[in-house]
Motif scaffolding. Structure first.
Motif, PDB file in Angstrom:
ATOM      1  N   TYR A  92     -27.994  -7.175  72.833  1.00 42.53           N
ATOM      2  CA  TYR A  92     -28.771  -6.808  74.013  1.00 42.53           C
ATOM      3  C   TYR A  92     -28.752  -5.288  74.142  1.00 42.53           C
ATOM      4  O   TYR A  92     -27.685  -4.687  74.196  1.00 42.53           O
ATOM      5  CB  TYR A  92     -28.183  -7.455  75.268  1.00 42.53           C
ATOM      6  CG  TYR A  92     -28.064  -8.957  75.169  1.00 42.53           C
ATOM      7  CD1 TYR A  92     -29.199  -9.762  75.160  1.00 42.53           C
ATOM      8  CD2 TYR A  92     -26.826  -9.571  75.087  1.00 42.53           C
ATOM      9  CE1 TYR A  92     -29.098 -11.144  75.069  1.00 42.53           C
ATOM     10  CE2 TYR A  92     -26.715 -10.942  75.000  1.00 42.53           C
ATOM     11  CZ  TYR A  92     -27.851 -11.720  74.986  1.00 42.53           C
ATOM     12  OH  TYR A  92     -27.749 -13.092  74.893  1.00 42.53           O
ATOM     13  N   VAL A  93     -29.936  -4.697  74.182  1.00 43.17           N
ATOM     14  CA  VAL A  93     -30.047  -3.235  74.212  1.00 43.17           C
ATOM     15  C   VAL A  93     -30.772  -2.814  75.482  1.00 43.17           C
ATOM     16  O   VAL A  93     -31.915  -3.215  75.709  1.00 43.17           O
ATOM     17  CB  VAL A  93     -30.825  -2.716  72.977  1.00 43.17           C
ATOM     18  CG1 VAL A  93     -30.918  -1.196  73.014  1.00 43.17           C
ATOM     19  CG2 VAL A  93     -30.167  -3.193  71.690  1.00 43.17           C
ATOM     20  N   SER A  94     -30.116  -1.999  76.304  1.00 38.48           N
ATOM     21  CA  SER A  94     -30.781  -1.516  77.513  1.00 38.48           C
ATOM     22  C   SER A  94     -31.724  -0.372  77.147  1.00 38.48           C
ATOM     23  O   SER A  94     -31.371   0.518  76.393  1.00 38.48           O
ATOM     24  CB  SER A  94     -29.759  -1.052  78.554  1.00 38.48           C
ATOM     25  OG  SER A  94     -29.000   0.024  78.062  1.00 38.48           O
ATOM     26  N   GLU A 147     -37.475   2.560  80.059  1.00 36.36           N
ATOM     27  CA  GLU A 147     -38.496   1.523  80.263  1.00 36.36           C
ATOM     28  C   GLU A 147     -38.160   0.537  81.368  1.00 36.36           C
ATOM     29  O   GLU A 147     -39.023  -0.212  81.803  1.00 36.36           O
ATOM     30  CB  GLU A 147     -38.687   0.722  78.973  1.00 36.36           C
ATOM     31  CG  GLU A 147     -39.284   1.502  77.846  1.00 36.36           C
ATOM     32  CD  GLU A 147     -39.484   0.625  76.616  1.00 36.36           C
ATOM     33  OE1 GLU A 147     -39.421  -0.622  76.726  1.00 36.36           O
ATOM     34  OE2 GLU A 147     -39.705   1.179  75.552  1.00 36.36           O
ATOM     35  N   GLY A 148     -36.897   0.471  81.777  1.00 34.15           N
ATOM     36  CA  GLY A 148     -36.498  -0.526  82.758  1.00 34.15           C
ATOM     37  C   GLY A 148     -36.525  -1.923  82.180  1.00 34.15           C
ATOM     38  O   GLY A 148     -37.029  -2.858  82.792  1.00 34.15           O
ATOM     39  N   SER A 208     -25.554  -2.720  83.828  1.00 34.85           N
ATOM     40  CA  SER A 208     -25.575  -1.748  84.923  1.00 34.85           C
ATOM     41  C   SER A 208     -26.945  -1.083  85.021  1.00 34.85           C
ATOM     42  O   SER A 208     -27.554  -0.734  84.024  1.00 34.85           O
ATOM     43  CB  SER A 208     -24.487  -0.697  84.727  1.00 34.85           C
ATOM     44  OG  SER A 208     -24.642  -0.013  83.505  1.00 34.85           O
ATOM     45  N   GLY A 209     -27.412  -0.944  86.251  1.00 36.91           N
ATOM     46  CA  GLY A 209     -28.653  -0.232  86.549  1.00 36.91           C
ATOM     47  C   GLY A 209     -28.287   1.140  87.090  1.00 36.91           C
ATOM     48  O   GLY A 209     -28.261   1.351  88.305  1.00 36.91           O
ATOM     49  N   ARG A 231     -37.659  -7.710  81.445  1.00 36.10           N
ATOM     50  CA  ARG A 231     -37.985  -6.657  82.409  1.00 36.10           C
ATOM     51  C   ARG A 231     -36.976  -6.653  83.555  1.00 36.10           C
ATOM     52  O   ARG A 231     -36.602  -7.705  84.058  1.00 36.10           O
ATOM     53  CB  ARG A 231     -39.392  -6.854  82.976  1.00 36.10           C
ATOM     54  CG  ARG A 231     -40.459  -6.864  81.913  1.00 36.10           C
ATOM     55  CD  ARG A 231     -40.660  -5.484  81.323  1.00 36.10           C
ATOM     56  NE  ARG A 231     -41.500  -5.580  80.143  1.00 36.10           N
ATOM     57  CZ  ARG A 231     -41.467  -4.728  79.142  1.00 36.10           C
ATOM     58  NH1 ARG A 231     -40.654  -3.713  79.163  1.00 36.10           N
ATOM     59  NH2 ARG A 231     -42.256  -4.890  78.102  1.00 36.10           N
ATOM     60  N   ILE A 232     -36.559  -5.468  83.968  1.00 39.01           N
ATOM     61  CA  ILE A 232     -35.643  -5.318  85.089  1.00 39.01           C
ATOM     62  C   ILE A 232     -36.470  -5.046  86.340  1.00 39.01           C
ATOM     63  O   ILE A 232     -37.254  -4.087  86.355  1.00 39.01           O
ATOM     64  CB  ILE A 232     -34.647  -4.165  84.849  1.00 39.01           C
ATOM     65  CG1 ILE A 232     -33.810  -4.445  83.604  1.00 39.01           C
ATOM     66  CG2 ILE A 232     -33.766  -3.945  86.076  1.00 39.01           C
ATOM     67  CD1 ILE A 232     -32.945  -3.294  83.163  1.00 39.01           C
TER      68      ILE A 232
END
Length: 96
Positions: free
Chosen positions: A9-11, A15-16, A48-49, A33-34
């Protein structure tokens, strides 16, 4: 890494979103999509955002955000890779 080590999993900070990479295929197989910009059994991914002061909880089966947790300013570097079994002290997810 997914609990079964099949996906990475890659944040995607700018791009959000989160890219789901198949390690077998060596390519992105999904993008989650976040909104607004892992668990012991491997069914949840905690991310984490950093710029939104939250931690997102994703369902790893379908990419759905199941919870957004307010945590304060600047959370980043969150990575928990629980060990198998009933109890786990967790792990930082170091892979070589």
């Amino acid at each position: 890494m997914s609990r079964d080590s099949r996906h990475l999993y890659v944040s995607n900070r700018g791009e959000g979103s989160v890219s789901v990479v198949s390690l077998q295929k060596r390519k992105v197989v999904d993008v989650w999509r976040i909104p607004g910009g892992g668990s012991p059994d491997g069914t949840k991914l905690w991310l984490s955002g950093r710029y939104h002061r939250v931690v997102y909880v994703f369902d790893t089966r379908d990419g759905r955000v199941i919870r957004t947790i307010p945590v304060g300013a600047g959370p980043h570097g969150l990575c928990v890779y629980p060990q198998p079994g009933r109890y786990s002290l967790g792990h930082t997810g170091v892979f070589r």
